[in-house]
Design an enzyme around this catalytic site. Structure first.
Site, PDB file in Angstrom:
ATOM      1  N   ARG A 143       0.934  -1.190   0.199  1.00  0.00           N
ATOM      2  CA  ARG A 143      -0.077   0.181  -0.034  1.00  0.00           C
ATOM      3  C   ARG A 143       0.877   1.270  -0.115  1.00  0.00           C
ATOM      4  NH1 ARG A 143      -3.484  -3.645   2.514  1.00  0.00           N
ATOM      5  NH2 ARG A 143      -5.272  -3.846   1.118  1.00  0.00           N
ATOM      6  N   ASP A 172      -0.443  -5.985  -4.042  1.00  0.00           N
ATOM      7  CA  ASP A 172      -1.832  -5.799  -3.776  1.00  0.00           C
ATOM      8  C   ASP A 172      -2.357  -4.613  -4.865  1.00  0.00           C
ATOM      9  OD1 ASP A 172      -4.342  -4.899  -2.170  1.00  0.00           O
ATOM     10  OD2 ASP A 172      -3.237  -5.818  -0.541  1.00  0.00           O
ATOM     11  N   HIS A 243      -7.337  -8.791  -4.469  1.00  0.00           N
ATOM     12  CA  HIS A 243      -6.304  -7.834  -4.197  1.00  0.00           C
ATOM     13  C   HIS A 243      -5.280  -8.063  -5.275  1.00  0.00           C
ATOM     14  CE1 HIS A 243      -7.445  -6.471  -0.427  1.00  0.00           C
ATOM     15  NE2 HIS A 243      -7.814  -7.511   0.060  1.00  0.00           N
ATOM     16  N   ASP A 309      -7.331 -13.629   0.450  1.00  0.00           N
ATOM     17  CA  ASP A 309      -8.472 -12.975   1.170  1.00  0.00           C
ATOM     18  C   ASP A 309      -9.275 -12.267   0.274  1.00  0.00           C
ATOM     19  OD1 ASP A 309      -6.202 -11.285   1.058  1.00  0.00           O
ATOM     20  OD2 ASP A 309      -7.142  -9.990   2.349  1.00  0.00           O
ATOM     21  N   GLU A 310     -10.591 -11.529   0.872  1.00  0.00           N
ATOM     22  CA  GLU A 310     -11.324 -10.690   0.181  1.00  0.00           C
ATOM     23  C   GLU A 310     -11.369 -10.516  -1.213  1.00  0.00           C
ATOM     24  OE1 GLU A 310     -11.142  -7.171   3.677  1.00  0.00           O
ATOM     25  OE2 GLU A 310      -9.478  -7.133   2.124  1.00  0.00           O
ATOM     26  N   TRP A 390      -7.489 -14.184  10.542  1.00  0.00           N
ATOM     27  CA  TRP A 390      -7.430 -12.717  10.733  1.00  0.00           C
ATOM     28  C   TRP A 390      -8.829 -12.129  11.164  1.00  0.00           C
ATOM     29  CZ3 TRP A 390     -10.006  -8.896   7.904  1.00  0.00           C
ATOM     30  CH2 TRP A 390     -10.704  -9.420   6.734  1.00  0.00           C
ATOM     31  N   TYR A 415      -4.326  -6.167  15.087  1.00  0.00           N
ATOM     32  CA  TYR A 415      -3.817  -5.352  13.956  1.00  0.00           C
ATOM     33  C   TYR A 415      -3.399  -4.062  14.549  1.00  0.00           C
ATOM     34  CZ  TYR A 415      -5.801  -8.045  10.023  1.00  0.00           C
ATOM     35  OH  TYR A 415      -5.883  -9.107   8.967  1.00  0.00           O
ATOM     36  N   ASP A 417      -2.388  -1.292  12.960  1.00  0.00           N
ATOM     37  CA  ASP A 417      -2.864  -0.087  12.471  1.00  0.00           C
ATOM     38  C   ASP A 417      -3.988   0.427  12.882  1.00  0.00           C
ATOM     39  OD1 ASP A 417      -3.457  -2.687  10.931  1.00  0.00           O
ATOM     40  OD2 ASP A 417      -5.029  -1.317   9.898  1.00  0.00           O
ATOM     41  N   TRP A 465      -0.991  -2.903   8.494  1.00  0.00           N
ATOM     42  CA  TRP A 465      -1.337  -2.343   7.134  1.00  0.00           C
ATOM     43  C   TRP A 465      -1.077  -0.873   6.996  1.00  0.00           C
ATOM     44  CZ3 TRP A 465      -2.114  -6.536   4.368  1.00  0.00           C
ATOM     45  CH2 TRP A 465      -2.663  -7.540   4.869  1.00  0.00           C
ATOM     46  N   THR A 466      -0.436  -0.286   5.788  1.00  0.00           N
ATOM     47  CA  THR A 466      -0.220   0.569   5.692  1.00  0.00           C
ATOM     48  C   THR A 466      -1.013   1.661   4.725  1.00  0.00           C
ATOM     49  OG1 THR A 466       1.321   0.167   3.808  1.00  0.00           O
ATOM     50  CG2 THR A 466       2.161   0.006   6.167  1.00  0.00           C
ATOM     51  N   GLU A 467      -2.442   1.445   4.569  1.00  0.00           N
ATOM     52  CA  GLU A 467      -3.058   2.273   3.780  1.00  0.00           C
ATOM     53  C   GLU A 467      -3.130   3.850   4.293  1.00  0.00           C
ATOM     54  OE1 GLU A 467      -5.650  -1.303   3.601  1.00  0.00           O
ATOM     55  OE2 GLU A 467      -4.229  -0.387   5.149  1.00  0.00           O
TER      56      GLU A 467
END
Length: 550
Positions: A143, A172, A243, A309-310, A390, A415, A417, A465-467
């Protein structure tokens, strides 16, 4: 002695003179411990200005191995005439050396000496062994790209806390961060985005600067070798089948071309779950086999993370090609198609002596369409496949009950973040409030698992996570000091969460903050963020109230 993580047994030896580290101190390294000796000279030697030359004469730091100990266990003995560190293997000796560094005081964490005074080490006997074999930290470099020197710095920070797995989230929707020579457009195109959303989905703010970067294969080799010298395993993550928009932007044929015009897809500039997923075609399988072939050449880790995932199924539902594949394979639905995709790479990795690990969505789809023959669990995965749990504990519990190994990393607990306080000054507040105490009271093994089932929890991991983290300063703020609490949970054999002595931990943290200061870590102060650590006006996505453990 304010050690973090707390050792298994610590017995001070009062009445004895402390050991004094001085110009005549030697390092007596037995075969197999030479790497630890080099590390001591490069860190403690640099911080104290001492040579710490090889030698057997007293006073000496003696490094030994003893096969009767567990591989990562160690014994550390300090007396006035010398220090002994004995480990079950080189890793155990290294963790003992990390404890010695803490005993030398905060200045031992600096890169050059502040003064000429000789540091003293109090006399003690320490016996120590970690609770878990997987003590991990995930750094999302997809990210927001983190330059190589930042990754190497985090390797050292993990080592200082006796964490032994660095999980690198390399791909991603917003960026592809690893050079793949047979597919150069993955980095020529996929490593760069035109701009970046500032904050999360509701934020109207944008950073209009292009953002990107990637690691060359030599960079990866350097990171892996640097980590190995510190007894840290680097686990790569190549995300699929969701992703994956950065990969599709580089190679449009990877997407669902009969549903959307994939040639118009850019590297994603915003955040959230993305509908543009990989097409379930033979071409996609061959492409990612090519990617993973080069990944395996770079990473010797037993485990390879494939995400999983997702993965929204809307495009597969609309795709005639995807529906034809479901019919061809005799699958029940799109969940079964994802399960087929994951199983393919599960077997592909197993055939090459590796083990697949993925987020707990890899359990979805069950055994529908599992091929005849070959040993699979009820989820259609080979027994060697493992799960990163997770979405709470439930996925990990289900995986352990089915005989799969589990790394517990529930979003609601670890998490990093997620925000550390509900005050208005927290920068870009997202997720649940998770304080230092909350992390310290995290328990990786849920009460539903007992005996052999509990032993399938091979470890635990904190994820960053680095969003919303566009700098190393922002990453430091959210990772620390909570990563220190997590390290104690992962290493030490703590009592039940409600019985843990958080007051004792915070007392030891008073010394540990000085170590972090010496290392240049810009952690969140106990009283709240410094003015320059705030991000006023940037909207996050706070969530009120953490769900119960289930």
């Amino acid at each position: 002695m304010d050690l973090i993580p707390a050792p298994t047994h610590l017995h001070p030896a009062p009445g004895n003179d402390p050991f004094t580290l001085g110009g005549s101190t030697r390092i007596d390294a037995a075969p197999g411990t030479e790497g630890v000796a080099r590390w001591l000279r490069g860190t403690v030697g640099a911080a104290t200005g001492l040579d710490l030359a090889p030698g057997e004469s007293d006073p000496a730091i003696r490094l030994r191995t003893d096969e009767s100990l567990a591989a990562e266990a160690y014994r550390l003995t300090v007396r006035a005439d010398g220090i002994g560190i004995t480990g079950g293997g080189p890793a155990g000796v290294f963790w003992g050396a990390q404890t010695l560094r803490q005993l030398l005081g905060p200045d031992a964490f600096r890169r050059a000496p502040l003064h000429k005074a000789s540091p003293h080490v109090p006399c003690a006997d320490i016996e120590d062994v970690p609770r878990f074999g997987w003590r991990g930290f995930m750094l999302d470099v997809a990210r927001h790209f983190m330059p190589k020197d930042v990754v190497l710095r985090y390797v050292d920070l993990l080592a200082a806390h006796k964490l032994n797995v660095l999980h690198l989230h390399l791909t991603d929707d917003q960026g592809w961060r690893i050079e793949i020579r047979r597919y150069p457009r993955l980095t020529e195109v996929g490593a760069w985005r035109t701009r970046t959303k500032v904050g999360l989905r509701d934020s109207p703010l944008w950073d209009e600067r292009p953002h990107g970067g990637y690691y060359t294969q030599d960079d990866i080799r350097e990171i892996v070798a640097y980590a190995a010298e510190r007894h840290i395993t680097v686990v790569p993550e190549i995300d699929m089948p969701g992703h994956s928009q950065a990969a599709i932007a580089a190679y449009p044929e990877l997407g669902n071309q009969d549903v959307i015009d994939t040639t118009t897809l850019p590297v994603l500039t915003s955040w959230g779950v993305n509908p543009n997923v990989l097409a379930p075609t033979d071409n996609t399988l061959r492409f990612y086999e090519g990617v993973l072939t080069e990944v395996l050449e770079l990473f010797p880790s037993t485990f390879v993370h494939i995400g999983g995932d997702e993965c929204p199924k809307d495009q597969w539902r609309a795709s005639k090609a995807a529906q034809a594949r479901i019919e061809e394979l005799g699958l029940a639905d799109e969940d079964g198609l994802q399960s087929w995709f994951i199983r393919h790479f599960d077997r592909w990795l197993a055939d090459r002596g590796r083990r697949l690990i993925g987020w707990d969505e890899i359990l979805e789809g069950g055994n529908r369409g599992a091929p005849a023959g070959g040993e699979v669990t009820e989820y259609g995965l080979a027994p060697g496949a493992a799960v990163s749990s997770w979405r709470g504990y439930a996925g990990g519990i289900a995986a352990a009950l089915a005989g799969h190994d589990v790394v517990m990393c529930p979003e609601q607990q670890v998490y990093l973040d997620h925000r550390q306080h509900d005050g208005p000054d927290e920068p870009v507040p997202i997720g649940y409030v998770r304080t230092l105490e909350d992390v310290y009271r995290f328990e990786p093994v849920p009460p539903q698992l007992r005996g052999e089932q509990a032993r399938h929890v091979i470890g635990t991991q904190a994820n960053l996570w680095t969003e919303t983290l566009d700098s190393v300063r922002a990453a430091d703020y959210l990772a620390f000091p909570r990563l220190a609490a997590f390290a104690e949970v992962a290493w030490s054999r703590l009592p039940a969460p409600e019985q843990r002595d958080y007051q004792d931990f915070t007392a030891r943290m008073a010394a540990h903050y000085r170590r972090l200061d010496a290392l240049g870590v810009e952690y969140r102060p106990p009283a709240g963020p410094h003015p320059w650590q705030r991000r006023p006006g940037v909207i996050g996505r706070p969530i009120e109230g953490a769900p119960p453990i289930v």
